[in-house]
Design a protein around this motif. Structure first.
Motif, PDB file in Angstrom:
ATOM      1  N   PRO A  35       0.815  -1.206   0.000  1.00 39.76           N
ATOM      2  CA  PRO A  35       0.000   0.000   0.000  1.00 39.76           C
ATOM      3  C   PRO A  35       0.854   1.264   0.000  1.00 39.76           C
ATOM      4  O   PRO A  35       1.943   1.288   0.579  1.00 39.76           O
ATOM      5  CB  PRO A  35      -0.813  -0.112   1.292  1.00 39.76           C
ATOM      6  N   MET A  36       0.349   2.281  -0.670  1.00 42.83           N
ATOM      7  CA  MET A  36       0.984   3.595  -0.673  1.00 42.83           C
ATOM      8  C   MET A  36       0.141   4.574   0.125  1.00 42.83           C
ATOM      9  O   MET A  36      -1.091   4.572   0.020  1.00 42.83           O
ATOM     10  CB  MET A  36       1.146   4.126  -2.098  1.00 42.83           C
ATOM     11  N   LEU A  37       0.802   5.401   0.907  1.00 46.78           N
ATOM     12  CA  LEU A  37       0.149   6.476   1.638  1.00 46.78           C
ATOM     13  C   LEU A  37       0.690   7.791   1.090  1.00 46.78           C
ATOM     14  O   LEU A  37       1.880   8.076   1.215  1.00 46.78           O
ATOM     15  CB  LEU A  37       0.429   6.357   3.134  1.00 46.78           C
ATOM     16  N   LEU A  38      -0.181   8.560   0.437  1.00 45.79           N
ATOM     17  CA  LEU A  38       0.233   9.819  -0.168  1.00 45.79           C
ATOM     18  C   LEU A  38       0.047  10.947   0.818  1.00 45.79           C
ATOM     19  O   LEU A  38      -1.062  11.190   1.302  1.00 45.79           O
ATOM     20  CB  LEU A  38      -0.587  10.103  -1.437  1.00 45.79           C
ATOM     21  N   ASP A  39       1.117  11.652   1.133  1.00 43.55           N
ATOM     22  CA  ASP A  39       1.039  12.797   2.032  1.00 43.55           C
ATOM     23  C   ASP A  39       0.782  14.042   1.195  1.00 43.55           C
ATOM     24  O   ASP A  39       1.695  14.604   0.585  1.00 43.55           O
ATOM     25  CB  ASP A  39       2.340  12.933   2.826  1.00 43.55           C
ATOM     26  N   LEU A  40      -0.474  14.479   1.174  1.00 39.49           N
ATOM     27  CA  LEU A  40      -0.861  15.690   0.449  1.00 39.49           C
ATOM     28  C   LEU A  40      -1.348  16.751   1.430  1.00 39.49           C
ATOM     29  O   LEU A  40      -2.326  17.458   1.192  1.00 39.49           O
ATOM     30  CB  LEU A  40      -1.945  15.370  -0.588  1.00 39.49           C
ATOM     31  N   ASP A  41      -0.652  16.844   2.565  1.00 42.77           N
ATOM     32  CA  ASP A  41      -0.996  17.814   3.596  1.00 42.77           C
ATOM     33  C   ASP A  41      -0.001  18.965   3.535  1.00 42.77           C
ATOM     34  O   ASP A  41       1.181  18.797   3.830  1.00 42.77           O
ATOM     35  CB  ASP A  41      -0.953  17.143   4.968  1.00 42.77           C
ATOM     36  N   PHE A  42      -0.491  20.136   3.129  1.00 43.77           N
ATOM     37  CA  PHE A  42       0.380  21.311   2.982  1.00 43.77           C
ATOM     38  C   PHE A  42       0.054  22.394   4.007  1.00 43.77           C
ATOM     39  O   PHE A  42       0.542  23.523   3.910  1.00 43.77           O
ATOM     40  CB  PHE A  42       0.213  21.918   1.580  1.00 43.77           C
ATOM     41  N   ILE A  43      -0.783  22.080   4.986  1.00 44.49           N
ATOM     42  CA  ILE A  43      -1.313  23.121   5.858  1.00 44.49           C
ATOM     43  C   ILE A  43      -0.347  23.494   6.978  1.00 44.49           C
ATOM     44  O   ILE A  43      -0.184  24.635   7.329  1.00 44.49           O
ATOM     45  CB  ILE A  43      -2.663  22.686   6.458  1.00 44.49           C
ATOM     46  N   THR A  44       0.295  22.512   7.571  1.00 44.11           N
ATOM     47  CA  THR A  44       1.141  22.769   8.735  1.00 44.11           C
ATOM     48  C   THR A  44       2.318  21.800   8.735  1.00 44.11           C
ATOM     49  O   THR A  44       2.178  20.665   8.281  1.00 44.11           O
ATOM     50  CB  THR A  44       0.353  22.610  10.043  1.00 44.11           C
ATOM     51  N   PRO A  45       3.477  22.220   9.246  1.00 40.38           N
ATOM     52  CA  PRO A  45       4.610  21.292   9.307  1.00 40.38           C
ATOM     53  C   PRO A  45       4.499  20.277  10.434  1.00 40.38           C
ATOM     54  O   PRO A  45       5.389  19.461  10.607  1.00 40.38           O
ATOM     55  CB  PRO A  45       5.802  22.232   9.538  1.00 40.38           C
ATOM     56  N   TYR A  46       3.421  20.302  11.214  1.00 44.15           N
ATOM     57  CA  TYR A  46       3.228  19.332  12.289  1.00 44.15           C
ATOM     58  C   TYR A  46       2.150  18.332  11.893  1.00 44.15           C
ATOM     59  O   TYR A  46       1.263  18.612  11.094  1.00 44.15           O
ATOM     60  CB  TYR A  46       2.816  20.029  13.585  1.00 44.15           C
ATOM     61  N   VAL A  63       5.298   5.609   2.150  1.00 48.35           N
ATOM     62  CA  VAL A  63       4.798   6.978   2.246  1.00 48.35           C
ATOM     63  C   VAL A  63       5.400   7.788   1.111  1.00 48.35           C
ATOM     64  O   VAL A  63       6.622   7.875   0.974  1.00 48.35           O
ATOM     65  CB  VAL A  63       5.151   7.613   3.602  1.00 48.35           C
ATOM     66  N   VAL A  64       4.544   8.365   0.301  1.00 46.12           N
ATOM     67  CA  VAL A  64       4.995   9.181  -0.826  1.00 46.12           C
ATOM     68  C   VAL A  64       4.989  10.637  -0.380  1.00 46.12           C
ATOM     69  O   VAL A  64       3.937  11.195  -0.040  1.00 46.12           O
ATOM     70  CB  VAL A  64       4.092   8.987  -2.053  1.00 46.12           C
ATOM     71  N   ARG A  65       6.162  11.251  -0.389  1.00 46.19           N
ATOM     72  CA  ARG A  65       6.321  12.626   0.081  1.00 46.19           C
ATOM     73  C   ARG A  65       7.293  13.344  -0.830  1.00 46.19           C
ATOM     74  O   ARG A  65       7.993  12.703  -1.638  1.00 46.19           O
ATOM     75  CB  ARG A  65       6.842  12.627   1.520  1.00 46.19           C
ATOM     76  N   PRO A  66       7.397  14.671  -0.744  1.00 42.97           N
ATOM     77  CA  PRO A  66       8.366  15.399  -1.576  1.00 42.97           C
ATOM     78  C   PRO A  66       9.791  14.905  -1.343  1.00 42.97           C
ATOM     79  O   PRO A  66      10.149  14.484  -0.239  1.00 42.97           O
ATOM     80  CB  PRO A  66       8.203  16.853  -1.117  1.00 42.97           C
ATOM     81  N   ALA A  67      10.595  14.956  -2.398  1.00 44.74           N
ATOM     82  CA  ALA A  67      11.965  14.442  -2.331  1.00 44.74           C
ATOM     83  C   ALA A  67      12.892  15.417  -1.600  1.00 44.74           C
ATOM     84  O   ALA A  67      12.609  16.611  -1.471  1.00 44.74           O
ATOM     85  CB  ALA A  67      12.482  14.192  -3.745  1.00 44.74           C
ATOM     86  N   GLY A  68      14.030  14.876  -1.157  1.00 43.26           N
ATOM     87  CA  GLY A  68      15.048  15.706  -0.518  1.00 43.26           C
ATOM     88  C   GLY A  68      14.533  16.383   0.736  1.00 43.26           C
ATOM     89  O   GLY A  68      13.651  15.877   1.434  1.00 43.26           O
ATOM     90  N   ALA A  82       3.308  10.757  -6.487  1.00 42.19           N
ATOM     91  CA  ALA A  82       1.948  10.815  -5.948  1.00 42.19           C
ATOM     92  C   ALA A  82       0.927  10.843  -7.070  1.00 42.19           C
ATOM     93  O   ALA A  82      -0.098  10.148  -7.021  1.00 42.19           O
ATOM     94  CB  ALA A  82       1.793  12.041  -5.052  1.00 42.19           C
ATOM     95  N   VAL A  83       1.197  11.634  -8.089  1.00 46.31           N
ATOM     96  CA  VAL A  83       0.291  11.697  -9.241  1.00 46.31           C
ATOM     97  C   VAL A  83       0.240  10.348  -9.939  1.00 46.31           C
ATOM     98  O   VAL A  83      -0.831   9.859 -10.315  1.00 46.31           O
ATOM     99  CB  VAL A  83       0.742  12.805 -10.212  1.00 46.31           C
ATOM    100  N   GLN A  84       1.407   9.736 -10.093  1.00 48.63           N
ATOM    101  CA  GLN A  84       1.471   8.422 -10.738  1.00 48.63           C
ATOM    102  C   GLN A  84       0.691   7.387  -9.939  1.00 48.63           C
ATOM    103  O   GLN A  84      -0.036   6.557 -10.500  1.00 48.63           O
ATOM    104  CB  GLN A  84       2.931   7.976 -10.869  1.00 48.63           C
ATOM    105  N   ALA A  85       0.819   7.438  -8.604  1.00 47.67           N
ATOM    106  CA  ALA A  85       0.108   6.485  -7.760  1.00 47.67           C
ATOM    107  C   ALA A  85      -1.393   6.637  -7.896  1.00 47.67           C
ATOM    108  O   ALA A  85      -2.135   5.650  -7.968  1.00 47.67           O
ATOM    109  CB  ALA A  85       0.523   6.663  -6.303  1.00 47.67           C
ATOM    110  N   MET A  86      -1.862   7.880  -7.972  1.00 53.93           N
ATOM    111  CA  MET A  86      -3.299   8.118  -8.060  1.00 53.93           C
ATOM    112  C   MET A  86      -3.871   7.680  -9.399  1.00 53.93           C
ATOM    113  O   MET A  86      -5.043   7.323  -9.495  1.00 53.93           O
ATOM    114  CB  MET A  86      -3.589   9.601  -7.842  1.00 53.93           C
ATOM    115  N   THR A  87      -3.063   7.705 -10.414  1.00 54.78           N
ATOM    116  CA  THR A  87      -3.583   7.448 -11.760  1.00 54.78           C
ATOM    117  C   THR A  87      -3.191   6.088 -12.332  1.00 54.78           C
ATOM    118  O   THR A  87      -3.900   5.576 -13.211  1.00 54.78           O
ATOM    119  CB  THR A  87      -3.113   8.545 -12.725  1.00 54.78           C
ATOM    120  N   ALA A  88      -2.074   5.503 -11.867  1.00 58.43           N
ATOM    121  CA  ALA A  88      -1.577   4.312 -12.561  1.00 58.43           C
ATOM    122  C   ALA A  88      -1.183   3.149 -11.659  1.00 58.43           C
ATOM    123  O   ALA A  88      -1.066   2.022 -12.153  1.00 58.43           O
ATOM    124  CB  ALA A  88      -0.366   4.695 -13.429  1.00 58.43           C
TER     125      ALA A  88
END
Length: 223
Positions: A35-46, A63-68, A82-88
């Motif tokens: 399973p993949m968990l996509l972190d698309l939370d941009f509201i707070t760093p906590y 967990v799919v998150r921004p690189a670096g 994340a986009v790839q996971a949602m679509t393919a």
């Protein structure tokens, strides 16, 4: 909660949607595909799933998150994976959607009807979701900006460490009324694992609290 190929977890700030997304993703580890968990939370760093990515990876969830070092920021960076996971991706995907900004990302993906389950996590003890009418208004707003249709609500009625079974049951009544206004089912009740035995007869998603502020020294462990 049904184990759909794509499960979108949305909710108001402080609803506990990240805890729900994390433990729902963990419940999918018995599937044939990781399973993949996509972190698309941009509201707070906590309180973001990316903060416990290493522990989740050890348990079988990617967990799919921004690189670096971008994963540490609160910038609206969407990983290409994340986009790839949602679509393919042909395995189970859980998307942790952070408020309005995360929902707008969903809107840009233009997900087709019937390709996902979209669950709104509700804590009726939070100020902005304290009534069924407030929950319904927020739900419709999320649907509009995310270009999605919700398929169910998750009751996450809690008062943090002070939560007792009666709080969960009283909150469930409010969530059920909101669901009636929205013509949606209440898919399950998310509850702290130590309260499960005190709530027989309910469809439960047990949680072990993993989202902690950085100044708390106790590490998150799945065992």
């Amino acid at each position: 909660m049904e184990k759909a190929a794509r499960t979108l977890v949305v909710g108001h700030f402080g609803s506990g949607k990240t805890e729900v997304a994390v433990f729902f993703a963990l419940s999918l580890c018995a599937e044939q595909k990781r399973p993949m968990l996509l972190d698309l939370d941009f509201i707070t760093p906590y309180y973001r799933s990316r903060d416990v990515a290493d522990q989740l990876a050890a348990a079988g969830v990617e967990v799919v998150r921004p690189a670096g070092d971008l994963w540490r920021s609160d910038l609206p960076v969407v990983a290409a994976r994340a986009v790839q996971a949602m679509t393919a991706y042909d395995g189970p995907v859980v998307a942790d959607i952070g408020g309005g900004e995360g929902a707008r990302v969903l809107g840009s993906m233009r997900l087709g009807p019937g390709t996902y389950e979209a669950l709104m996590v509700v804590n009726p003890y939070r100020p902005d979701t304290g009534s069924p009418e407030q929950v319904a208004r927020y739900a419709r707003w999320l649907e509009e900006i995310g270009r999605i249709r919700l398929t169910g609500l998750v009751n996450n009625a809690n008062l943090g460490p002070l939560t007792r079974p009666e709080h969960v049951l009283e909150g469930l009544k409010q969530v059920e009324e909101a669901a009636r206004l929205l013509d949606l089912p209440v898919c399950c009740t998310a509850v702290r694992a130590d309260l499960v035995d005190a709530l027989p007869g309910l469809k439960l998603l047990p949680l072990r609290l993993c989202m902690r502020p950085p100044w708390e020294a106790e590490p998150f462990a799945l065992a």
